[in-house]
Scaffold this active site. Structure first.
Site, PDB file in Angstrom:
ATOM      1  CG  ASP B  11      -1.913  -1.108   1.212  1.00 33.02           C
ATOM      2  OD1 ASP B  11      -2.664  -1.183   0.229  1.00 33.02           O
ATOM      3  OD2 ASP B  11      -1.941  -1.923   2.153  1.00 33.02           O
ATOM      4  CG  ASP B 130     -12.106  -2.525  -0.740  1.00 36.19           C
ATOM      5  OD1 ASP B 130     -11.273  -3.438  -0.925  1.00 36.19           O
ATOM      6  OD2 ASP B 130     -11.844  -1.324  -0.936  1.00 36.19           O
TER       7      ASP B 130
END
Lengths: 220, 256
Positions: B11, B130
């Site tokens: 990330d 998600d």
């Protein structure tokens, strides 16, 4: 021959990975679409990601059909990757009615495996030598071979037979598929050697060394 | 036979790796290029880099990071974060990504998936979902709803149905993150993996919650084709190679 390595610009392909792979093999390479350069280069990479018809359209529009067919037939150093291997055949089930280069006999078929696309790492094993009985002595001389290993694949179509006169390596994904095939200085891979880690890099390196050495022998 | 993939996730924000819990409370976890090279050397099967930069400057840094990672590693690289249009995907692919992950923009405009698949091919397009557990009306069972904007906004779509639609529209792979588990070290949400696995036949990458090699084994047994993990590697608890040896020991055949 001008001692140059070039990558054919086929439009949609991801070329950065191939360029980076060649650079790691200490080989300078540039991306071109000019038929004359592709004809004269000592080493040509035909990459390909995307759709069979789209790739053939680019090849036809840029007038590369004849140049590429001649390189394959003459067995000059050419590395065909993924879709770049599939276009060597006469046709593909992906794009019915579209002619491939037809440099080798046969048709590319839709995969019937458990997961399509066939995406990820799979074992590659070179074919047994008895499968190569059809090869003539000149092809077999100075053998170059693929060592067994793990290769990265990302495709939904593949060849299921190695053309006559070529050597092959296989993978299994519900069915046997041709992972790679090679004849003289032409190497066609269904998998992505440029993304196949250390094994892939060794493969490209050894093929480059083989083709370069042989080319020098021819020139001398 | 395909081997399950072990995928370290980076990330990246303004050029640095960050790690958070449930997409918040970010902390620095290193240089993305150095980490990618290290993980590739240790036997990672793929790298996924998700750009969570908040600013346009951060985004352009990200393209440079992709270029640098591409030079350093010879394994597949998927990049996501901020892909809202075909041009965004093109610039990441030009920089050296092999696949692009698309999330919020696909929920907002599902036709983007068709546009991306037409231009680059399905094998290039990863639909990132998600998912968050939401109770059903009966109060007893639950389903998984899709959330977007890094978990900030819930949309009324069922995760498994969205996966199915996304694949129909051209996604070649699904990156499935459990928001409930992300960064919690409680293990993957195995029921979520099973639910989505049953609805599609393209590869599923499980994400969110891994803290031990056993978690990875369970996700693979639940049907994941690939397992993504971040903290487990960034924190140096396990190297990728150690994890793969432990997977082998549990009977999961991975690339060594």
């Amino acid at each position: 021959m001008n001692g140059e390595s070039v990558i054919v610009r086929t439009g949609t392909a991801n070329l950065a990975s191939v360029v980076a792979c060649f650079n790691r093999c200490e080989q300078r390479v540039r991306v071109v679409s000019d038929a004359r350069i592709i004809a004269s280069a000592s080493c040509v990479v035909l990459p390909g990601v995307g759709n069979f018809a789209a790739a053939m359209e680019v090849i036809e529009c840029q007038g590369l059909r004849e140049v590429l067919c001649r390189r394959i037939q003459e067995g000059r150093a050419t590395l065909c990757i993924c879709l770049g291997m599939q276009v060597l055949f006469e046709a593909s089930e992906e794009s019915p009615g579209i002619s491939g280069l037809g440099a080798v006999k046969g048709c590319v078929r839709k995969l019937g495996g458990p997961r399509v696309p066939h995406m990820g790492w799979n074992r590659v094993e070179p074919g047994r030598v008895r499968e190569c009985a059809a090869l003539n002595e000149s092809t077999r001389a100075g053998e170059w071979d693929i060592e067994p290993g793990e290769a990265y694949y990302a495709h939904s179509f593949a060849a299921q037979a190695v053309p006559e006169g070529w050597r092959g390596a296989w993978s299994h994904h519900g069915e046997a598929i041709v992972g790679a095939m090679w004849r003289r200085h032409v190497l066609a891979c269904q998998f992505h050697p440029e993304l196949s880690g250390r094994w892939g890099e060794r493969l490209v390196r050894s093929w480059l060394e083989y083709t370069t050495v042989r080319a020098e022998e021819v020139t001398c | 036979m395909l081997k399950p993939r072990v995928i370290p996730c980076l990330d990246v924000r303004e050029g640095r790796i960050v790690k958070g819990v449930q997409f918040a409370r970010l902390r620095d976890a290193g240089n993305p290029v150095e980490r990618a090279a290290l993980y590739a050397e240790q036997g990672a099967d793929e790298i996924i880099m998700l750009d969570i930069s908040a600013t346009p400057e951060g985004r352009s840094t990200s393209v440079e990071t992709v270029k640098a990672i591409r030079q350093a590693v010879g394994i597949p690289l998927a990049v996501g974060g901020g892909v809202h249009a075909v041009d965004d995907a093109a610039s990441l692919l030009d920089a050296g990504a092999d696949k692009v992950c698309v999330n919020t923009a696909a929920v907002r405009e599902p036709a983007l998936l068709e546009a991306l698949a037409d231009r680059f091919g399905s094998q290039c397009i990863v639909l990132a979902i998600d998912a968050k557990r939401t109770p059903c009306e009966d109060g007893l069972t639950h389903a998984w709803g899709v959330v977007v904007r890094s978990g900030a906004e819930a949309v009324k779509i069922d995760a498994a149905s969205w996966a199915m639609e996304g694949v129909r529209r051209g996604a070649g792979e699904v990156l499935l993150t459990s928001i409930d588990r992300d960064g919690t070290a409680e293990g993957y949400d195995l029921d979520l993996i099973r639910a989505v696995r049953a609805s599609i036949d393209v590869p599923v990458i499980a994400s969110g919650g891994a803290s031990t090699p056993d978690d990875l084994v369970e996700a693979i047994r639940a049907g994941a084709d690939a397992v993504l993990a971040a903290s487990i590697f960034h924190d140096g608890v396990y190297s990728v190679r150690e994890v793969k040896f432990l997977l082998m020991a549990k009977g999961v055949e991975v690339r060594m």
